[in-house]
Design a protein around this motif. Structure first.
Motif, mmCIF file in Angstrom:
data_model
loop_
_atom_site.group_PDB
_atom_site.id
_atom_site.type_symbol
_atom_site.label_atom_id
_atom_site.label_comp_id
_atom_site.label_asym_id
_atom_site.label_seq_id
_atom_site.Cartn_x
_atom_site.Cartn_y
_atom_site.Cartn_z
ATOM 1 N N UNK A 86 47.345 28.960 49.280
ATOM 2 C CA UNK A 86 48.288 28.270 48.405
ATOM 3 C C UNK A 86 47.598 27.299 47.460
ATOM 4 N N UNK A 87 46.509 26.648 47.933
ATOM 5 C CA UNK A 87 45.870 25.622 47.112
ATOM 6 C C UNK A 87 45.195 26.175 45.858
ATOM 7 N N UNK A 88 45.022 27.494 45.794
ATOM 8 C CA UNK A 88 44.402 28.094 44.606
ATOM 9 C C UNK A 88 45.404 28.307 43.471
ATOM 10 N N UNK A 89 46.689 28.231 43.788
ATOM 11 C CA UNK A 89 47.740 28.440 42.783
ATOM 12 C C UNK A 89 47.600 29.788 42.070
ATOM 13 N N UNK A 90 47.380 30.822 42.859
ATOM 14 C CA UNK A 90 47.262 32.175 42.321
ATOM 15 C C UNK A 90 48.532 32.990 42.569
ATOM 16 N N UNK A 91 49.587 32.323 43.023
ATOM 17 C CA UNK A 91 50.830 33.021 43.303
ATOM 18 C C UNK A 91 50.895 33.487 44.741
ATOM 19 N N UNK A 92 52.001 34.096 45.099
ATOM 20 C CA UNK A 92 52.214 34.550 46.480
ATOM 21 C C UNK A 92 52.065 36.061 46.650
ATOM 22 N N UNK A 93 51.907 36.786 45.542
ATOM 23 C CA UNK A 93 51.754 38.233 45.634
ATOM 24 C C UNK A 93 50.395 38.588 46.241
ATOM 25 N N UNK A 94 50.343 39.620 47.076
ATOM 26 C CA UNK A 94 49.067 40.024 47.679
ATOM 27 C C UNK A 94 48.028 40.401 46.621
ATOM 28 N N UNK A 95 46.781 40.015 46.877
ATOM 29 C CA UNK A 95 45.656 40.372 46.019
ATOM 30 C C UNK A 95 44.621 41.096 46.874
ATOM 31 N N UNK A 96 43.743 41.857 46.217
ATOM 32 C CA UNK A 96 42.668 42.529 46.936
ATOM 33 C C UNK A 96 41.672 41.476 47.407
ATOM 34 N N UNK A 97 41.527 41.364 48.729
ATOM 35 C CA UNK A 97 40.577 40.405 49.293
ATOM 36 C C UNK A 97 39.405 41.148 49.921
ATOM 37 N N UNK A 98 38.203 40.791 49.497
ATOM 38 C CA UNK A 98 36.981 41.336 50.082
ATOM 39 C C UNK A 98 36.239 40.178 50.737
ATOM 40 N N UNK A 99 35.983 40.304 52.039
ATOM 41 C CA UNK A 99 35.350 39.232 52.806
ATOM 42 C C UNK A 99 33.930 39.616 53.191
ATOM 43 N N UNK A 100 33.014 38.654 53.064
ATOM 44 C CA UNK A 100 31.619 38.865 53.452
ATOM 45 C C UNK A 100 31.254 37.815 54.495
ATOM 46 N N UNK A 101 30.878 38.273 55.688
ATOM 47 C CA UNK A 101 30.536 37.377 56.788
ATOM 48 C C UNK A 101 29.028 37.163 56.847
ATOM 49 N N UNK A 102 28.617 35.891 56.963
ATOM 50 C CA UNK A 102 27.208 35.530 57.051
ATOM 51 C C UNK A 102 26.879 35.068 58.468
ATOM 52 N N UNK A 103 25.895 35.692 59.102
ATOM 53 C CA UNK A 103 25.442 35.173 60.390
ATOM 54 C C UNK A 103 24.302 34.183 60.157
ATOM 55 N N UNK A 104 23.742 33.614 61.209
ATOM 56 C CA UNK A 104 22.754 32.550 61.050
ATOM 57 C C UNK A 104 21.414 33.042 60.503
ATOM 58 N N UNK A 105 21.254 34.354 60.370
ATOM 59 C CA UNK A 105 20.004 34.884 59.823
ATOM 60 C C UNK A 105 20.137 35.292 58.355
ATOM 61 N N UNK A 106 21.353 35.230 57.810
ATOM 62 C CA UNK A 106 21.563 35.586 56.404
ATOM 63 C C UNK A 106 21.268 34.393 55.501
ATOM 64 N N UNK A 107 20.899 34.689 54.254
ATOM 65 C CA UNK A 107 20.761 33.640 53.247
ATOM 66 C C UNK A 107 22.148 33.048 52.999
ATOM 67 N N UNK A 108 22.262 31.716 52.994
ATOM 68 C CA UNK A 108 23.568 31.070 52.895
ATOM 69 C C UNK A 108 23.851 30.439 51.537
ATOM 70 N N UNK A 109 23.040 30.733 50.544
ATOM 71 C CA UNK A 109 23.327 30.283 49.184
ATOM 72 C C UNK A 109 24.371 31.228 48.595
ATOM 73 N N UNK A 110 25.494 30.682 48.156
ATOM 74 C CA UNK A 110 26.596 31.489 47.610
ATOM 75 C C UNK A 110 26.518 31.557 46.091
ATOM 76 N N UNK A 111 26.989 32.671 45.522
ATOM 77 C CA UNK A 111 26.886 32.913 44.094
ATOM 78 C C UNK A 111 28.220 33.354 43.507
ATOM 79 N N UNK A 112 28.393 33.100 42.219
ATOM 80 C CA UNK A 112 29.624 33.508 41.550
ATOM 81 C C UNK A 112 29.683 35.032 41.458
ATOM 82 N N UNK A 113 30.828 35.629 41.790
ATOM 83 C CA UNK A 113 30.929 37.087 41.736
ATOM 84 C C UNK A 113 31.110 37.654 40.331
ATOM 85 N N UNK A 114 31.380 36.789 39.339
ATOM 86 C CA UNK A 114 31.665 37.288 37.997
ATOM 87 C C UNK A 114 31.518 36.149 36.985
ATOM 88 N N UNK A 115 31.379 36.520 35.716
ATOM 89 C CA UNK A 115 31.261 35.505 34.663
ATOM 90 C C UNK A 115 32.639 34.991 34.268
#
Length: 232
Positions: A86-115
């Motif tokens: 709700x805090x994103x104010x993107x509406x209540x309609x379902x959107x395509x959500x893609x989740x990426x899980x990081x374990x303690x051995x993955x690089x944890x620097x996050x990057x923008x998915x798009x310009x």
């Protein structure tokens, strides 16, 4: 600081946020080694792991505004149609959500998915459940960004995990941002969700390994020719 410089320059680039932790582990190794010598080597192994955790490698980022790249290193844990926070104010309609899980051995620097341009940054306190659980998206501590793009508004949510206790955000509202640009870091095991508007099609599958800034996780419009990349 010579140890930090050695690790950063000869083993792997280390993000500056990791310097205090690497130094702390190293000092602890010296103290433990003074008490009992074998503990020094155990401490050094943990010091090297800490440097590895905070690594910040360069990435070859696809240069195509129709492509959505992974915001994190890790495993694609879910691809679903879900209503955004709700805090994103993107509406209540379902959107395509893609989740990426990081374990303690993955690089944890996050990057923008798009310009695009950052419209909103919204932080919300919460629990610290296992980030792989679906309910973690609603109950865990998180930091959300909304990026305005030529394809509509995209949500990016950094979610704390079972061990994670600090979410760092490197960007500000109203700033322009490039695909693959560093947006933040989560300490010690976590997840990043991307919420995509209509017109986006997933280009990954659950269980697939993703590389932040490089792996194309979704695409707008029809498939195109060879993808041009740049270093970031």
């Amino acid at each position: 600081m010579s140890l930090l410089n050695t690790v950063r320059n000869t083993i792997v680039p280390v993000h500056k946020e990791g310097y205090p932790f690497v130094l702390g582990f190293f000092v602890a190794s010296l103290v433990l080694g003074w008490i009992f010598k074998p503990l020094f080597w155990i401490g050094m192994v943990l010091t090297l792991w800490c440097a590895y955790f905070f690594r910040d490698p360069e990435r070859n980022v696809p240069q195509d505004d129709d492509l959505v790249v992974s915001p994190a290193d890790g495993k694609v844990s879910a691809i679903q149609m879900v209503s955004p926070p709700l805090e994103l104010n993107l509406g209540s309609e379902p959107m395509l959500r893609i989740s990426v899980f990081m374990n303690v051995f993955d690089c944890h620097v996050n990057r923008s998915p798009i310009r695009g341009r950052i419209r909103t940054i919204a932080y919300r306190e919460g629990s610290f459940l296992n980030a792989e659980l679906d309910k973690a998206s609603e109950q865990n501590e998180r930091n959300g960004l909304v990026v305005e793009t030529g394809h509509g508004e995209i949500g990016v949510v950094q979610i704390a995990g079972l061990v994670a206790r600090r979410i760092l955000c490197f960007v500000r509202e109203n700033e322009p941002i490039d695909a693959g640009e560093r947006i933040g870091l989560i300490r010690f095991g976590s997840r990043v969700d991307v919420f995509l508007p209509a017109g986006a099609a997933s280009r990954v599958s659950v269980g697939q390994t993703a590389i932040a800034g490089e792996t194309v996780i979704a695409e707008f419009g029809s498939a195109k020719g060879p993808v041009i990349s740049r270093r970031s």
